[in-house]
Design a protein around this motif. Structure first.
Motif, PDB file in Angstrom:
ATOM      1  N   TYR A 247       0.826  -1.205   0.000  1.00 36.75           N
ATOM      2  CA  TYR A 247       0.000   0.000   0.000  1.00 36.75           C
ATOM      3  C   TYR A 247       0.861   1.255   0.000  1.00 36.75           C
ATOM      4  CZ  TYR A 247      -4.019  -2.977   1.088  1.00 36.75           C
ATOM      5  OH  TYR A 247      -4.998  -3.918   1.052  1.00 36.75           O
TER       6      TYR A 247
ATOM      7  N   THR B  37       0.949   4.122  -3.010  1.00 39.91           N
ATOM      8  CA  THR B  37       0.735   5.564  -2.884  1.00 39.91           C
ATOM      9  C   THR B  37       1.886   6.358  -3.481  1.00 39.91           C
ATOM     10  OG1 THR B  37       1.711   5.450  -0.680  1.00 39.91           O
ATOM     11  CG2 THR B  37      -0.690   5.321  -0.829  1.00 39.91           C
TER      12      THR B  37
ATOM     13  N   SER C  31     -10.172   6.494  11.634  1.00 39.83           N
ATOM     14  CA  SER C  31     -10.318   7.108  10.313  1.00 39.83           C
ATOM     15  C   SER C  31     -11.700   7.672  10.044  1.00 39.83           C
ATOM     16  CB  SER C  31      -9.979   6.076   9.224  1.00 39.83           C
ATOM     17  OG  SER C  31     -10.819   4.938   9.339  1.00 39.83           O
ATOM     18  N   ASP C  32     -12.694   7.331  10.867  1.00 40.87           N
ATOM     19  CA  ASP C  32     -14.059   7.787  10.597  1.00 40.87           C
ATOM     20  C   ASP C  32     -14.392   9.118  11.249  1.00 40.87           C
ATOM     21  OD1 ASP C  32     -13.872   6.783  13.130  1.00 40.87           O
ATOM     22  OD2 ASP C  32     -15.815   5.730  13.105  1.00 40.87           O
TER      23      ASP C  32
ATOM     24  N   GLY D  67      -5.843   1.352   8.480  1.00 39.74           N
ATOM     25  CA  GLY D  67      -6.814   2.428   8.573  1.00 39.74           C
ATOM     26  C   GLY D  67      -6.299   3.782   8.147  1.00 39.74           C
ATOM     27  N   THR D  68      -4.980   3.899   7.892  1.00 43.56           N
ATOM     28  CA  THR D  68      -4.425   5.202   7.524  1.00 43.56           C
ATOM     29  C   THR D  68      -4.916   5.640   6.148  1.00 43.56           C
ATOM     30  OG1 THR D  68      -2.468   4.646   8.825  1.00 43.56           O
ATOM     31  CG2 THR D  68      -2.281   6.509   7.325  1.00 43.56           C
ATOM     32  N   ARG D  69      -5.087   4.710   5.243  1.00 43.24           N
ATOM     33  CA  ARG D  69      -5.526   5.062   3.881  1.00 43.24           C
ATOM     34  C   ARG D  69      -6.938   5.651   3.878  1.00 43.24           C
ATOM     35  NH1 ARG D  69      -2.774   3.275  -0.397  1.00 43.24           N
ATOM     36  NH2 ARG D  69      -4.676   3.197  -1.646  1.00 43.24           N
ATOM     37  N   LYS D  70      -7.721   5.387   4.919  1.00 42.52           N
ATOM     38  CA  LYS D  70      -9.071   5.931   4.991  1.00 42.52           C
ATOM     39  C   LYS D  70      -9.115   7.337   5.573  1.00 42.52           C
ATOM     40  CE  LYS D  70     -11.154   1.335   5.488  1.00 42.52           C
ATOM     41  NZ  LYS D  70     -12.005   0.473   6.348  1.00 42.52           N
ATOM     42  N   CYS D  71      -7.981   7.838   6.055  1.00 43.13           N
ATOM     43  CA  CYS D  71      -7.939   9.208   6.579  1.00 43.13           C
ATOM     44  C   CYS D  71      -7.910  10.172   5.400  1.00 43.13           C
ATOM     45  CB  CYS D  71      -6.711   9.404   7.478  1.00 43.13           C
ATOM     46  SG  CYS D  71      -6.706   8.360   8.945  1.00 43.13           S
ATOM     47  N   SER D  72      -9.035  10.839   5.159  1.00 46.06           N
ATOM     48  CA  SER D  72      -9.204  11.614   3.931  1.00 46.06           C
ATOM     49  C   SER D  72      -8.293  12.826   3.868  1.00 46.06           C
ATOM     50  CB  SER D  72     -10.669  12.061   3.814  1.00 46.06           C
ATOM     51  OG  SER D  72     -11.048  12.818   4.961  1.00 46.06           O
TER      52      SER D  72
ATOM     53  N   TYR E 116      -5.383  13.323   5.461  1.00 44.70           N
ATOM     54  CA  TYR E 116      -3.962  13.085   5.719  1.00 44.70           C
ATOM     55  C   TYR E 116      -3.180  13.033   4.413  1.00 44.70           C
ATOM     56  CZ  TYR E 116       0.337  10.857   7.298  1.00 44.70           C
ATOM     57  OH  TYR E 116       1.656  10.571   7.546  1.00 44.70           O
TER      58      TYR E 116
ATOM     59  N   TRP F   2       0.241  11.789   2.700  1.00 48.12           N
ATOM     60  CA  TRP F   2       1.293  10.807   2.934  1.00 48.12           C
ATOM     61  C   TRP F   2       2.668  11.434   2.718  1.00 48.12           C
ATOM     62  CZ3 TRP F   2       1.017   5.168   3.407  1.00 48.12           C
ATOM     63  CH2 TRP F   2      -0.271   4.740   3.770  1.00 48.12           C
TER      64      TRP F   2
END
Length: 350
Positions: free
Chosen positions: A74, A78, A173-174, A283-288, A290, A292
């Motif tokens: 992942y 990115t 992340s939600d 769950g980091t990829r779901k943090c809109s 953030y 990278w």
């Protein structure tokens, strides 16, 4: 067998003891045979149990390796997406270089002006590409090597100078307030740092920094080990850190440290090594919101820059306290200043 000699006929009488002995011997043989079979089955069962436990251990290891490789995949995905976004303008500039039929039908002067415009567009694209590359290079951070276990996971606690991280927590992340463009505040994050005591800043105190679930907003706490019942609580890490620095200045009696909080650095989740581990968490990829970052491992052992910051380092705080005390001692008194100003005024008026 008994023999009686009185007549010509021979009479035999079976002995009960001998019959019992024969029966017992027969059952004893069967018992020994069954015992050997049971013993063999016990050894075979033990061997099978050992083999099953080894296979289960191998399955757990393979699962952890697969999870670690997925995280790396992942992360590389990115990076590849970011590189593709950078290379996308190059493909568009190739279309600018191709001559259009309108330019061919125009006069030579118009052709030259069209070429100048295309060159200007290309230069503008090159400038934007350089800016994007420079911004990516700026986001690249240096990571210190840390010990890992056989599955590739970090071994806790992680010691980074005066900072010790005991748990990374879980990424939420939600809820948008649990991360920003540059940082993530995982619930359950726990670290400790040695700093000046609130009672006597010249003595050491271990502060436990925690990120807790506060509902819509995260809850940040700094708990001193000499007074665990009075934590410093805030809606942000910088707010807690600023409160701690103000208490330090009040205990000393003079301003020995800047009270502008550096909470993410004091807690530790802004450290590049810890940030890289949090970025690799599920769950980091779901943090809109953030953004990278890129990291590089530096094998060279260098002293952390926070050693010279009095708001983060205990040794730097002691140097600041000592310097402030010497300055206070050497400052002239108000009476001496008044006398010198009066003498200067008399000289000027005479």
């Amino acid at each position: 067998m008994e023999y009686h000699f009185g007549t010509n006929k021979r009479k035999t009488f079976p002995n009960a003891n001998e019959a019992n002995d024969a029966t017992n011997l027969k059952y004893k043989k069967k018992y020994n045979a069954i015992k050997r079979v049971i013993k063999d089955l016990v050894f075979e069962n033990a061997a099978l149990c050992d083999q099953v436990s080894q296979m289960q251990e191998q399955i757990v290891i393979r699962k952890e390796e697969r999870r670690f490789l997925l995280k790396k995949l992942y992360h590389l995905q990115t990076i590849a997406e970011a590189d593709s976004q950078i290379q996308a303008p190059k493909t568009q500039t190739s279309g600018v270089n191709s001559p259009s039929p309108a330019l061919e039908t125009n006069t030579s002067g118009k052709k030259i002006s069209g070429k100048k415009k295309s060159l200007e567009i290309i230069e503008s694209w090159k400038g934007s590409l350089k800016q994007k590359k420079s911004s990516l290079n700026k986001t690249k951070k240096i990571v210190q090597p840390i010990p890992l276990d056989m599955t590739g996971r970090p071994v806790f606690p992680i010691v980074l100078g005066g900072l010790t991280v005991h748990s990374l927590g879980e990424v939420v992340s939600d809820r948008p307030d649990y991360h920003t463009e540059e940082l993530i505040f995982p619930v359950g994050f726990c670290s400790t740092r040695v700093y000046g005591s609130l009672l006597d800043p010249e003595k050491k105190c271990v502060y436990t920094c925690k990120v807790l679930d506060g509902g819509t907003l995260p809850r940040f706490e700094i708990v001193p080990d000499n007074d665990p019942g009075a934590p410093l609580v805030g809606s942000s890490a910088s707010e807690c850190h600023s409160l701690l620095l103000r208490r330090i200045n009040m205990a000393v009696g003079i301003d020995v440290v800047n009270t502008q909080g550096r909470g993410p650095d004091f807690f530790g989740f802004a450290h590049p090594t810890i940030q890289n581990l949090i970025q690799s968490s599920p769950g980091t990829r779901k943090c809109s919101a953030y953004r990278w970052s890129k990291f590089e491992v530096n094998r060279a052992i260098e002293p952390p820059p926070e050693d010279n910051d009095a708001s983060l380092s205990f040794d730097a705080l002691q140097r600041s306290i000592g310097f402030s005390k010497t300055v206070v001692k050497t400052e002239p008194s108000e009476q001496l200043l008044r006398e010198s100003s009066a003498t200067l005024r008399d000289l000027l008026m005479s």
